[in-house]
Design a protein around this motif. Structure first.
Motif, PDB file in Angstrom:
ATOM      1  N   ARG A   1       0.778  -1.292  -0.044  1.00 25.34           N
ATOM      2  CA  ARG A   1      -0.012  -0.021   0.094  1.00 25.34           C
ATOM      3  C   ARG A   1       0.831   1.133  -0.101  1.00 25.34           C
ATOM      4  O   ARG A   1       1.804   1.302   0.598  1.00 25.34           O
ATOM      5  N   THR A   2       0.471   2.145  -0.742  1.00 27.14           N
ATOM      6  CA  THR A   2       1.174   3.404  -0.941  1.00 27.14           C
ATOM      7  C   THR A   2       0.664   4.714  -0.521  1.00 27.14           C
ATOM      8  O   THR A   2       1.361   5.847  -0.712  1.00 27.14           O
ATOM      9  N   ASP A   3      -0.629   4.740  -0.465  1.00 31.84           N
ATOM     10  CA  ASP A   3      -1.499   5.922  -0.086  1.00 31.84           C
ATOM     11  C   ASP A   3      -0.659   6.410   1.425  1.00 31.84           C
ATOM     12  O   ASP A   3      -0.330   5.689   2.375  1.00 31.84           O
ATOM     13  N   GLU A   4      -0.888   7.653   1.683  1.00 32.95           N
ATOM     14  CA  GLU A   4      -0.083   8.512   2.778  1.00 32.95           C
ATOM     15  C   GLU A   4      -0.439   7.656   4.179  1.00 32.95           C
ATOM     16  O   GLU A   4       0.501   7.604   4.791  1.00 32.95           O
ATOM     17  N   ASN A   5      -1.603   7.383   4.459  1.00 29.57           N
ATOM     18  CA  ASN A   5      -2.113   6.985   5.540  1.00 29.57           C
ATOM     19  C   ASN A   5      -1.653   5.577   6.326  1.00 29.57           C
ATOM     20  O   ASN A   5      -1.592   5.490   7.229  1.00 29.57           O
ATOM     21  N   HIS A   6      -1.481   4.784   5.026  1.00 36.04           N
ATOM     22  CA  HIS A   6      -1.178   3.367   5.072  1.00 36.04           C
ATOM     23  C   HIS A   6      -0.015   2.922   4.623  1.00 36.04           C
ATOM     24  O   HIS A   6       0.072   1.726   4.268  1.00 36.04           O
ATOM     25  N   GLN A   7       1.056   3.644   4.523  1.00 42.86           N
ATOM     26  CA  GLN A   7       2.112   3.192   3.528  1.00 42.86           C
ATOM     27  C   GLN A   7       2.611   1.789   4.308  1.00 42.86           C
ATOM     28  O   GLN A   7       2.938   1.567   5.292  1.00 42.86           O
ATOM     29  N   GLY A   8       3.082   1.055   3.023  1.00 43.74           N
ATOM     30  CA  GLY A   8       3.852  -0.201   3.643  1.00 43.74           C
ATOM     31  C   GLY A   8       2.952  -1.305   4.167  1.00 43.74           C
ATOM     32  O   GLY A   8       3.509  -2.514   4.270  1.00 43.74           O
ATOM     33  N   GLU A   9       1.604  -1.315   4.023  1.00 48.18           N
ATOM     34  CA  GLU A   9       0.768  -2.349   4.601  1.00 48.18           C
ATOM     35  C   GLU A   9       0.863  -3.415   3.455  1.00 48.18           C
ATOM     36  O   GLU A   9       0.709  -2.953   2.423  1.00 48.18           O
ATOM     37  N   ILE A  10       0.697  -4.644   3.718  1.00 48.55           N
ATOM     38  CA  ILE A  10       0.965  -5.515   2.905  1.00 48.55           C
ATOM     39  C   ILE A  10      -0.603  -6.141   2.584  1.00 48.55           C
ATOM     40  O   ILE A  10      -1.280  -6.701   3.535  1.00 48.55           O
ATOM     41  N   TYR A  11      -0.892  -6.479   1.412  1.00 47.10           N
ATOM     42  CA  TYR A  11      -2.142  -6.937   1.030  1.00 47.10           C
ATOM     43  C   TYR A  11      -2.037  -7.967   0.081  1.00 47.10           C
ATOM     44  O   TYR A  11      -1.147  -8.231  -0.621  1.00 47.10           O
ATOM     45  N   LYS A  12      -2.977  -9.007   0.168  1.00 45.02           N
ATOM     46  CA  LYS A  12      -2.910 -10.111  -0.941  1.00 45.02           C
ATOM     47  C   LYS A  12      -4.351 -10.441  -1.331  1.00 45.02           C
ATOM     48  O   LYS A  12      -5.208 -10.073  -0.999  1.00 45.02           O
ATOM     49  N   ILE A  13      -4.328 -10.979  -2.706  1.00 45.59           N
ATOM     50  CA  ILE A  13      -5.745 -11.190  -3.298  1.00 45.59           C
ATOM     51  C   ILE A  13      -6.205 -12.594  -2.811  1.00 45.59           C
ATOM     52  O   ILE A  13      -5.178 -13.619  -2.485  1.00 45.59           O
ATOM     53  N   THR A  14      -7.209 -12.443  -1.907  1.00 43.84           N
ATOM     54  CA  THR A  14      -7.831 -13.669  -1.096  1.00 43.84           C
ATOM     55  C   THR A  14      -9.302 -13.916  -1.741  1.00 43.84           C
ATOM     56  O   THR A  14      -9.965 -13.426  -2.562  1.00 43.84           O
ATOM     57  N   ASN A  15     -10.034 -14.898  -0.942  1.00 37.93           N
ATOM     58  CA  ASN A  15     -11.325 -15.234  -1.236  1.00 37.93           C
ATOM     59  C   ASN A  15     -11.473 -15.576  -2.495  1.00 37.93           C
ATOM     60  O   ASN A  15     -12.431 -15.394  -3.133  1.00 37.93           O
ATOM     61  N   ARG A  16     -10.839 -16.308  -3.217  1.00 36.64           N
ATOM     62  CA  ARG A  16     -10.887 -16.684  -4.521  1.00 36.64           C
ATOM     63  C   ARG A  16     -11.669 -17.967  -4.805  1.00 36.64           C
ATOM     64  O   ARG A  16     -11.637 -18.820  -3.842  1.00 36.64           O
ATOM     65  N   LEU A  17     -12.444 -17.994  -5.935  1.00 38.15           N
ATOM     66  CA  LEU A  17     -13.576 -18.994  -5.950  1.00 38.15           C
ATOM     67  C   LEU A  17     -12.775 -19.845  -7.256  1.00 38.15           C
ATOM     68  O   LEU A  17     -12.795 -19.254  -8.187  1.00 38.15           O
ATOM     69  N   LEU A  18     -12.305 -20.843  -7.044  1.00 33.01           N
ATOM     70  CA  LEU A  18     -11.557 -21.688  -7.809  1.00 33.01           C
ATOM     71  C   LEU A  18     -12.543 -23.069  -8.360  1.00 33.01           C
ATOM     72  O   LEU A  18     -13.086 -23.706  -7.677  1.00 33.01           O
TER      73      LEU A  18
END
Length: 242
Positions: free
Chosen positions: A167-184
């Motif tokens: 994440r790069t927006d000013e208030n939350h820089q550096g937070e890590i996200y992943k794509i999840t809840n995938r339906l396979l």
């Protein structure tokens, strides 16, 4: 919404080539701007100067195109590097010729890039002079943008949607996200769209992605037509509307 698969090939000096590449990249999406005065960069008289061209992408991250050696030496490559939250991340080498050339040589130089984008998503792939995108590429990026929510993933060897998003927006820089809840599931004969969208998730928050869709298994890099809409398959389960 955009889909650009571009080969930039110029017979001229290295400056001519880089200016043409910068023009094509920034023209492909208005969110990409060139921060560097290219004429001034190539006019630097310091023999040890390393030419560096910087692009900004939606105030979310930057891309550096860095000449491999000093301006007074011949080369046939640039490094491409992502800058996330003012930190240089991993880079890849992009070859623009099969032989070394000096900056002022008149020669044919070539880069390839792809850009696939919609209101919320920008995907870019970069390749060598002799590569055919999206089948073969050197470096790729995927960023997702909403007001007060911007994330970027980068990857050298596989499509970036499989990687971690920073994440790069000013208030939350550096937070890590992943794509999840995938339906396979299996796709049988036809591609079937799933109504729910992929989610960006970390240990404290979940974010619903817009204009990005799950689907049954498809080949990465293809364009699909479905119900009068077109989609680019980022990976075998992720489509973005184009």
């Amino acid at each position: 919404m955009s889909y650009v698969n571009k080969t930039v090939s110029i017979n001229g000096t290295e400056k001519d080539f880089i200016k043409a590449f910068a023009n094509e990249l920034t023209s492909a999406d208005s969110r990409i701007t060139c921060e560097t005065d290219i004429d001034a960069e190539f006019a630097n008289e310091d023999s040890s100067h390393i030419i560096t061209i910087i692009f900004d992408v939606s105030n979310c991250y930057k891309i550096k195109l860095i000449r491999a050696v000093a301006i007074n030496r011949a080369t046939y490559q640039y490094n491409i590097q992502t800058v996330i939250n003012n930190v240089d991340k991993s880079s890849a080498v992009l070859f623009f010729s099969s032989a070394t050339k000096f900056v002022t040589d008149i020669a044919t130089r070539t880069f390839n890039f792809m850009l696939i984008s919609n209101d919320n998503t920008v995907v870019m792939l970069f390749g060598d002079y002799n590569q055919s995108l999206p089948n073969v590429y050197k470096y790729n990026l995927m960023s997702y943008h909403e007001q007060d929510f911007n994330v970027i993933a980068y990857n050298l060897n596989s499509i970036a949607s499989k990687a971690e998003y920073i994440r790069t927006d000013e208030n939350h820089q550096g937070e890590i996200y992943k794509i999840t809840n995938r339906l396979l599931y299996s796709r049988d004969e036809n591609v079937e769209m799933i109504e729910s969208k992929p989610l960006m998730q970390n240990n404290v928050a979940v974010h619903d992605m817009k204009s990005v869709y799950d689907c049954s298994n498809v080949l990465a890099g293809n364009i699909l037509s479905f119900e009068d809409n077109r989609y680019f398959s980022i990976d075998t389960n992720t489509l973005i509307k184009i």
